[in-house]
Design an enzyme around this catalytic site. Structure first.
Site, PDB file in Angstrom:
ATOM      1  N   CYS A 113       0.817  -1.214   0.000  1.00  0.00           N
ATOM      2  CA  CYS A 113       0.000   0.000   0.000  1.00  0.00           C
ATOM      3  C   CYS A 113       0.848   1.260   0.000  1.00  0.00           C
ATOM      4  O   CYS A 113       0.577   2.206  -0.755  1.00  0.00           O
ATOM      5  CB  CYS A 113      -0.960   0.007   1.186  1.00  0.00           C
ATOM      6  SG  CYS A 113      -0.171   0.014   2.809  1.00  0.00           S
ATOM      7  N   CYS A 196      -1.838   6.569   8.451  1.00  0.00           N
ATOM      8  CA  CYS A 196      -3.177   6.336   7.914  1.00  0.00           C
ATOM      9  C   CYS A 196      -4.086   5.745   8.994  1.00  0.00           C
ATOM     10  O   CYS A 196      -3.635   5.011   9.877  1.00  0.00           O
ATOM     11  CB  CYS A 196      -3.101   5.403   6.715  1.00  0.00           C
ATOM     12  SG  CYS A 196      -2.254   6.142   5.303  1.00  0.00           S
ATOM     13  N   CYS A 222       7.409   3.129   5.970  1.00  0.00           N
ATOM     14  CA  CYS A 222       6.552   3.128   4.794  1.00  0.00           C
ATOM     15  C   CYS A 222       7.340   3.023   3.482  1.00  0.00           C
ATOM     16  O   CYS A 222       6.775   2.735   2.436  1.00  0.00           O
ATOM     17  CB  CYS A 222       5.706   4.395   4.763  1.00  0.00           C
ATOM     18  SG  CYS A 222       6.658   5.929   4.579  1.00  0.00           S
TER      19      CYS A 222
END
Length: 226
Positions: A113, A196, A222
């Site tokens: 993601c 998120c 990330c």
């Protein structure tokens, strides 16, 4: 401060390492000023908006610098509201990225993601630039403990400047208080590192600040800073 850096643009990782070492005992404003003087309009500030300290420091020197916010389409509503609050406060020259259509197959929390919702959008935003400023701090956690102030970012192919690399959480808190800056509305609710919504939780007393990121997943970064 003149003795700690050269005015010409550094041309190698070795140049940047020497430069970074010189900034170790200098205020964050010195690294910021060097980046702006060296790269001009070809430097951008990538901001999560949890990092308002860096926005405040940089815009005092260059109020019209391009600021990039990565909208993953999975942020907390409070984050998006805070972005607008800070944009209005500083009159930011703000670029908001969005994931490409390929991200639809990679919802927040899935294996790739961040690659499609953060890394690739930032890569597009940095295209044609020569340097970027980030709020990376060594105190953020073990994976960032050796972060230099200035380095060659091989992943994005440009110079990376972390003016706050040496700052502690106490330094940040002091700056926020001394300059009467707003804080992200989730911070008082225990969210000490905010990403998120589906993959961020409040941090329990005594936990590391980033313990609430990707809790239960085999992940701690990330991909923007590795």
């Amino acid at each position: 401060m003149a003795e700690t850096y050269v005015s010409r643009e550094p041309t190698s990782a070795e140049d940047l390492a020497v430069l970074s070492e010189g900034f170790e005992s200098a205020p964050a404003s010195a690294a910021i000023r060097w980046a702006l003087d060296t790269f001009g309009e070809s430097v951008v500030l990538a901001a999560s908006f949890e990092d308002i300290v860096l926005i405040d420091l940089v815009t005092k020197v260059a109020p019209f610098i391009e600021v990039v916010f990565l909208d993953t389409e999975a942020h907390f509503p409070e984050t998006l509201e805070f972005v607008e609050e800070v944009r209005a406060r500083y009159g930011l020259n703000l670029t908001v990225t969005k994931p490409g259509p390929e991200a639809a197959a990679h919802p927040c929390g899935s294996a790739q993601c961040c690659q499609f919702r953060k890394v690739e959008p930032l890569r597009r935003a940095l295209a044609g630039k020569r340097a970027w400023l980030t709020s990376l701090k060594r105190s953020d956690g073990p994976t960032r403990a050796d972060a230099p102030i200035v380095s060659l970012d091989a992943s994005f192919g440009l110079v990376k400047v972390n003016p706050l690399a040496t700052w502690t959480d106490r330094d940040v808190a002091s700056y926020l208080a001394d300059n009467d800056l707003p804080v992200h509305p989730l911070v008082p609710r225990g969210y000490l590192s905010i990403g998120c919504a589906p993959t961020t939780r409040p941090v329990a007393e005594g936990e590391d600040a980033r313990a609430g990121r990707w809790s239960g997943l085999d992940k701690s970064e990330c991909g923007l800073h590795v």
